[in-house]
Design a protein around this motif. Structure first.
Motif, mmCIF file in Angstrom:
data_model
loop_
_atom_site.group_PDB
_atom_site.id
_atom_site.type_symbol
_atom_site.label_atom_id
_atom_site.label_comp_id
_atom_site.label_asym_id
_atom_site.label_seq_id
_atom_site.Cartn_x
_atom_site.Cartn_y
_atom_site.Cartn_z
ATOM 1 N N PRO A 1 12.785 -5.409 -5.810
ATOM 2 C CA PRO A 1 11.612 -4.552 -5.644
ATOM 3 C C PRO A 1 10.963 -5.036 -5.114
ATOM 4 N N LEU A 2 9.721 -4.738 -4.065
ATOM 5 C CA LEU A 2 8.400 -5.259 -3.444
ATOM 6 C C LEU A 2 7.607 -5.800 -4.134
ATOM 7 N N SER B 1 0.931 -1.321 0.006
ATOM 8 C CA SER B 1 0.456 -0.018 -0.034
ATOM 9 C C SER B 1 0.451 1.519 0.631
ATOM 10 N N VAL B 2 2.287 1.003 0.261
ATOM 11 C CA VAL B 2 3.157 2.323 0.487
ATOM 12 C C VAL B 2 4.477 2.220 -0.452
ATOM 13 N N ASP B 3 4.024 1.017 -1.311
ATOM 14 C CA ASP B 3 5.825 0.919 -1.972
ATOM 15 C C ASP B 3 5.685 1.599 -2.708
ATOM 16 N N ASP B 4 7.478 2.338 -2.512
ATOM 17 C CA ASP B 4 8.238 3.430 -3.174
ATOM 18 C C ASP B 4 8.591 2.835 -4.108
ATOM 19 N N LYS B 5 8.491 1.492 -4.995
ATOM 20 C CA LYS B 5 9.388 0.832 -5.618
ATOM 21 C C LYS B 5 11.285 0.501 -5.865
ATOM 22 N N LYS B 6 11.353 1.302 -3.872
ATOM 23 C CA LYS B 6 13.324 0.726 -4.208
ATOM 24 C C LYS B 6 13.371 -0.896 -4.487
ATOM 25 N N GLU B 7 14.474 -0.957 -4.307
ATOM 26 C CA GLU B 7 14.892 -2.606 -4.051
ATOM 27 C C GLU B 7 15.285 -2.849 -2.471
ATOM 28 N N TYR B 8 14.733 -3.674 -2.045
ATOM 29 C CA TYR B 8 15.020 -4.516 -0.372
ATOM 30 C C TYR B 8 15.118 -5.875 -0.007
ATOM 31 N N ILE B 9 14.974 -6.599 -0.790
ATOM 32 C CA ILE B 9 15.694 -7.724 -0.147
ATOM 33 C C ILE B 9 15.825 -8.744 -1.364
ATOM 34 N N PRO B 10 16.992 -9.733 -1.742
ATOM 35 C CA PRO B 10 16.917 -10.674 -2.821
ATOM 36 C C PRO B 10 16.481 -11.850 -2.493
ATOM 37 N N LYS C 1 5.495 5.463 8.753
ATOM 38 C CA LYS C 1 5.335 4.214 8.357
ATOM 39 C C LYS C 1 6.750 4.379 8.473
ATOM 40 N N GLU C 2 7.925 4.761 7.793
ATOM 41 C CA GLU C 2 9.297 3.861 7.968
ATOM 42 C C GLU C 2 9.545 2.943 9.233
ATOM 43 N N ASP C 3 8.956 3.258 9.974
ATOM 44 C CA ASP C 3 8.552 2.322 11.187
ATOM 45 C C ASP C 3 8.558 1.079 11.150
#
Length: 490
Positions: free
Chosen positions: A190-191, A167-176, A476-478
């Motif tokens: 990305p998510l 719901s707040v996806d910023d399109k950044k890359e997070y996990i492999p 939301k970052e928390d």
């Protein structure tokens, strides 16, 4: 070298996995010998479940421990989490604290180590044919399906911890997303990409497990019924002669994969497919007896100590140390640890005096209340006290409720929530009078989740999914755990 690279060359049977440079040709020979027999595959698969049930994972931190502390399930301060235990910093979401970082690192490392071991099985399983296993192709595909499902499940939970909600996806890359063994490093994704990988693995696993859990024997589906899912005490024609084929409730069984698919699609916001799989799980019946595979646990059974509510539990892990581990977190005595997991809100979180969850899942302790889900009335009942719930029937009804809420069909959304409430002896119709828009629906669902998933590590993820703050001024970052320091080394 990043931590995940070290994990991928560790062997599940090594006495020490601290340094990949210590891997010797002898270790490789031992591994080859292990996989030269069908029992090696069985042991490797069982080893993953065993690791997942450890205290660093679902035996504590990824269920009733760290993740539930994140979810504000427990009171802080004096008489609660205390002042000196690291959990008091976790409840304040102080992720960069030196005492909190080891928890985060350990969950990350253990999860990816389990993923690595799943990939090792998957690498080898296609190198042997059906005659290699006692039950032939059905067993080979069962092992392959479970390994795929475990890989998907673990990636999904790491995603829910270390990446933002869709719901707040910023399109950044997070996990492999790791799919090979050995692997010396994969790029973070990305998510949306990770979610697609999770779904692909689960769909493939579903087809493999369907063959074993529904077609391998005329009694395959019966072995998933309440009397056999977590026990072999009840004798009968459905009881398998080989224990490896028994206790399907402790494994990634076919209904569990459907339920997890429903959870993943729901989290991703695909309510149509989430509802489809959730409904399929709810409607499942044994083929010969025509009885529901999953039903709400009767009050009488819960009152007699079945606090894990096994009638509606679809999948669980077995953690032999769970009872003793939890005991040290459930006492205010001077000799206990300086932390007690006092349930936030206590009995006030329940709104119906008939709700058996209130009296069955909470115990008084010096004018407060603790969860007794892991403190069984009959501690000699190992089948109950060792259980770590993974997914249950009630979540399927909540998923259906969300699908109706997404269509603004408030009456059907309320009815779906009521299915769970009435299954817990609450009066029906109360929720319907309180739901008239999405905000009121969300309040009712979150309140219900607090009652249903006490000590099961799901409450944090519900608040995160809805991007609803757990306390005033939460950012939301928390909701996103930082990666371990080693993962940020370029």
């Amino acid at each position: 070298m990043k931590i995940r690279n070290i994990l991928y060359v560790s062997l599940i049977f090594c006495s020490s996995c601290t340094d990949w440079l210590d891997i010797t040709p002898k270790d490789i020979v031992v591994e080859e010998e292990m996989y030269s027999h069908y029992e090696g595959y069985r042991n490797a698969l069982n080893g993953i479940y065993k690791q997942m049930a450890s205290t660093d994972m679902y035996g504590r931190e990824m269920s009733w421990g760290f993740v539930d502390v994140l979810g504000q399930c427990y009171m802080g301060g004096y008489g609660g989490l205390g002042y000196y235990h690291p959990y008091v910093k976790v409840v304040k979401l102080q992720y960069e604290d030196r005492e909190v970082k080891p928890y985060i690192k350990s969950m990350w490392e253990r999860a990816y180590n389990s993923i690595a071991n799943s990939n090792n099985i998957l690498k080898r399983i296609d190198e042997v044919d059906s005659t290699f296993f006692p039950m032939g192709e059905s067993e080979r595909l069962m092992i392959k399906g479970e390994a795929l499902a475990l890989r998907a499940y673990l990636h999904f939970d790491i995603l829910r911890l270390f990446a933002p909600a869709p719901s707040v996806d910023d399109k950044k890359e997070y996990i492999p997303y790791y799919k090979t063994y050995p692997s010396y490093g994969e790029s973070k994704q990305p998510l949306a990409v990770v979610l697609n990988e999770v779904i692909e693995d689960l769909v493939e696993a579903k087809d493999y497990l369907a063959r074993f859990d529904t077609l391998a024997s005329e009694y395959s589906f019966e072995r998933l019924a309440t009397n056999y899912r977590f026990s072999t005490k009840e004798e009968g024609v459905a009881l398998p002669t080989d224990v490896f084929y028994a206790f399907r409730g402790y494994r990634m069984n076919y209904p569990a994969i459907l339920a997890i698919l429903a959870r993943v699609y729901n989290y991703a916001g695909n309510h149509e497919l989430a509802k489809k799989y959730a409904t399929e799980v709810i409607d499942m019946k044994t083929t010969k007896w025509e009885t529901q595979l999953f039903s709400f646990t009767p009050k009488a059974d819960v009152s007699e100590g079945n606090r894990k509510m096994t009638f509606d539990l679809i999948c669980a892990l077995s953690s032999p140390l769970l009872y003793m581990n939890y005991l040290s977190y459930a006492s205010l005595e001077p000799s206990s640890s300086e932390v007690c997991l006092i349930v936030n809100g206590g009995k006030n979180i329940f709104d119906d005096v008939a709700d058996y969850r209130c009296t069955a899942l909470l115990s008084p302790i010096k004018h407060q209340w603790i969860s007794n889900r892991n403190l069984e009335a009959d501690v000699s009942n190992d089948e109950i006290k060792d259980m770590v719930p993974i997914i249950r029937l009630s979540e399927m009804h909540y998923i259906i409720a969300e699908s109706y809420a997404a269509e603004s069909n408030w009456s059907k959304a309320a009815k779906a929530i009521d299915q769970v409430r009435m299954g817990r002896d609450c009066q029906g119709g109360v929720v319907g009078a309180r739901i008239n828009d999405f905000d009121s629906f969300k309040i009712e669902l979150l309140n219900e989740v607090k009652r249903e998933f006490i000590s099961e590590g799901q409450i944090f993820f519900y608040y995160k999914k809805f991007n609803t703050e757990l306390f005033k001024n939460m950012k939301k970052e928390d909701f996103v755990l930082p990666l371990p320091d080693e993962e940020n080394i370029n």
